[in-house]
Design an enzyme around this catalytic site. Sequence first.
Site, PDB file in Angstrom:
ATOM      1  N   CYS A   1      18.355 -25.763  31.569  1.00 42.29           N
ATOM      2  CA  CYS A   1      17.968 -26.157  30.212  1.00 42.29           C
ATOM      3  C   CYS A   1      19.233 -26.517  29.447  1.00 42.29           C
ATOM      4  O   CYS A   1      20.361 -26.340  29.929  1.00 42.29           O
ATOM      5  CB  CYS A   1      17.237 -25.010  29.516  1.00 42.29           C
ATOM      6  SG  CYS A   1      18.260 -23.528  29.286  1.00 42.29           S
TER       7      CYS A   1
ATOM      8  N   HIS B   1      22.372 -16.239  34.106  1.00 45.90           N
ATOM      9  CA  HIS B   1      21.932 -15.385  35.203  1.00 45.90           C
ATOM     10  C   HIS B   1      21.723 -16.192  36.484  1.00 45.90           C
ATOM     11  O   HIS B   1      20.601 -16.494  36.876  1.00 45.90           O
ATOM     12  CB  HIS B   1      20.648 -14.653  34.816  1.00 45.90           C
ATOM     13  CG  HIS B   1      20.886 -13.457  33.953  1.00 45.90           C
ATOM     14  ND1 HIS B   1      19.927 -12.913  33.143  1.00 45.90           N
ATOM     15  CD2 HIS B   1      21.997 -12.697  33.771  1.00 45.90           C
ATOM     16  CE1 HIS B   1      20.431 -11.866  32.498  1.00 45.90           C
ATOM     17  NE2 HIS B   1      21.684 -11.722  32.874  1.00 45.90           N
TER      18      HIS B   1
ATOM     19  N   HIS C   1      17.508  -6.305  28.538  1.00 44.53           N
ATOM     20  CA  HIS C   1      17.931  -7.692  28.735  1.00 44.53           C
ATOM     21  C   HIS C   1      19.081  -7.987  27.769  1.00 44.53           C
ATOM     22  O   HIS C   1      19.026  -7.592  26.597  1.00 44.53           O
ATOM     23  CB  HIS C   1      16.763  -8.639  28.472  1.00 44.53           C
ATOM     24  CG  HIS C   1      17.030 -10.051  28.896  1.00 44.53           C
ATOM     25  ND1 HIS C   1      17.792 -10.928  28.148  1.00 44.53           N
ATOM     26  CD2 HIS C   1      16.650 -10.745  30.000  1.00 44.53           C
ATOM     27  CE1 HIS C   1      17.853 -12.094  28.770  1.00 44.53           C
ATOM     28  NE2 HIS C   1      17.175 -12.004  29.898  1.00 44.53           N
TER      29      HIS C   1
ATOM     30  N   GLU D   1      19.993 -10.568  26.148  1.00 45.05           N
ATOM     31  CA  GLU D   1      19.615 -11.279  24.929  1.00 45.05           C
ATOM     32  C   GLU D   1      18.999 -10.319  23.909  1.00 45.05           C
ATOM     33  O   GLU D   1      19.285 -10.390  22.713  1.00 45.05           O
ATOM     34  CB  GLU D   1      18.621 -12.402  25.233  1.00 45.05           C
ATOM     35  CG  GLU D   1      18.204 -13.157  23.977  1.00 45.05           C
ATOM     36  CD  GLU D   1      17.048 -14.113  24.195  1.00 45.05           C
ATOM     37  OE1 GLU D   1      16.257 -14.304  23.249  1.00 45.05           O
ATOM     38  OE2 GLU D   1      16.934 -14.661  25.304  1.00 45.05           O
TER      39      GLU D   1
ATOM     40  N   CYS E   1      11.409 -21.193  22.528  1.00 49.49           N
ATOM     41  CA  CYS E   1      12.279 -21.948  23.429  1.00 49.49           C
ATOM     42  C   CYS E   1      11.461 -22.998  24.183  1.00 49.49           C
ATOM     43  O   CYS E   1      10.563 -22.661  24.953  1.00 49.49           O
ATOM     44  CB  CYS E   1      12.954 -20.995  24.415  1.00 49.49           C
ATOM     45  SG  CYS E   1      13.923 -21.839  25.677  1.00 49.49           S
TER      46      CYS E   1
END
Length: 320
Positions: free
Chosen positions: A12, A41, A124, A126, A194
């Site tokens: 992306c 990742h 995670h 984020e 997203c």
Amino acid sequence: MQVILAQPRGFCAGVERAIEIVNMALDKFGSPVYVRHEIVHNPHVVKQLADKGAIFVEETDEIPAGAVTIFSAHGVAEEVENHAKRRGLQVIDATCPLVSKVHTEGQRYVKQGLEIILIGHEGHPEVEGTMGRIPGGVHLISEVEDVAKLQIKDPNKLAYITQTTLSVDDTKQVIDALKARFPNIVGPATKDICYATQNRQGAVRELVKHVDVVLVIGAHNSSNSKRLQECAVEEGVPAYLIEDASHLQIEWLAGKERVGITAGASAPEDLVQGLIARLREIEPIDVSILPGVEENVHFRLPLSLTKAESRVNTTTGSAA
């Protein structure tokens, strides 16, 4: 054997930007350049950058004082940034702009006097970064069952935000449960999610209509890659998450005439092509690409890398 590729798949814009930032920093400042956490990742991407001179660390106290330091695409807590400032690190922030947008949304809600609920996965990076960017604390939930357990100060002063690697489909039931219990809760518009997560999951749900098995290329610690596998299985098609072609097990293909391939948002296209080459070694194949969303999103790079005369600001990575 028919091999059908999902569209879109793979990198992306946020991942492309983060990788480009590391490469440009190596070109501009030379090695070593330090990166806090995996830049994205994917072990193949990390190894390629490490071979060029990037050094990956888990915490900023592992970095020599004053060294060029890059924050990963997942974002970091404010305390991490402050610690880097105290140590005089030359920081370049590769946080995905869509992740930064979630930080801004949460901070805006706090200024409005609202209590914040974050829908995401505990642990995670984020999520850890987002929770560390929103003052006053955040309620973290991931499942519908978590909604009933929430202890809220004022149900009329409540807002939610979401982890970017979760799609509208992933969060719908949780958001519906939140709205049922807290009718006055507010949250970001659907268009704010997203795009890459939603597009890739939509492509997989279309792909499964045409194939007997799905192979997902991505790291096992990649949230969005694991979700692609889950999406295929939810639609009744067997799916396997593999890091690269070497992890393919031939028995998965037994009796399968049509094989679908996709890749997580942090998986490079050369891994897809490597898997196609491996399938071609097994038996003759015809390769086609399923029509899908054409992505034309590009994010601006930090001025500290694009301006030849600029130097890195030690706190923000902006040009000075």
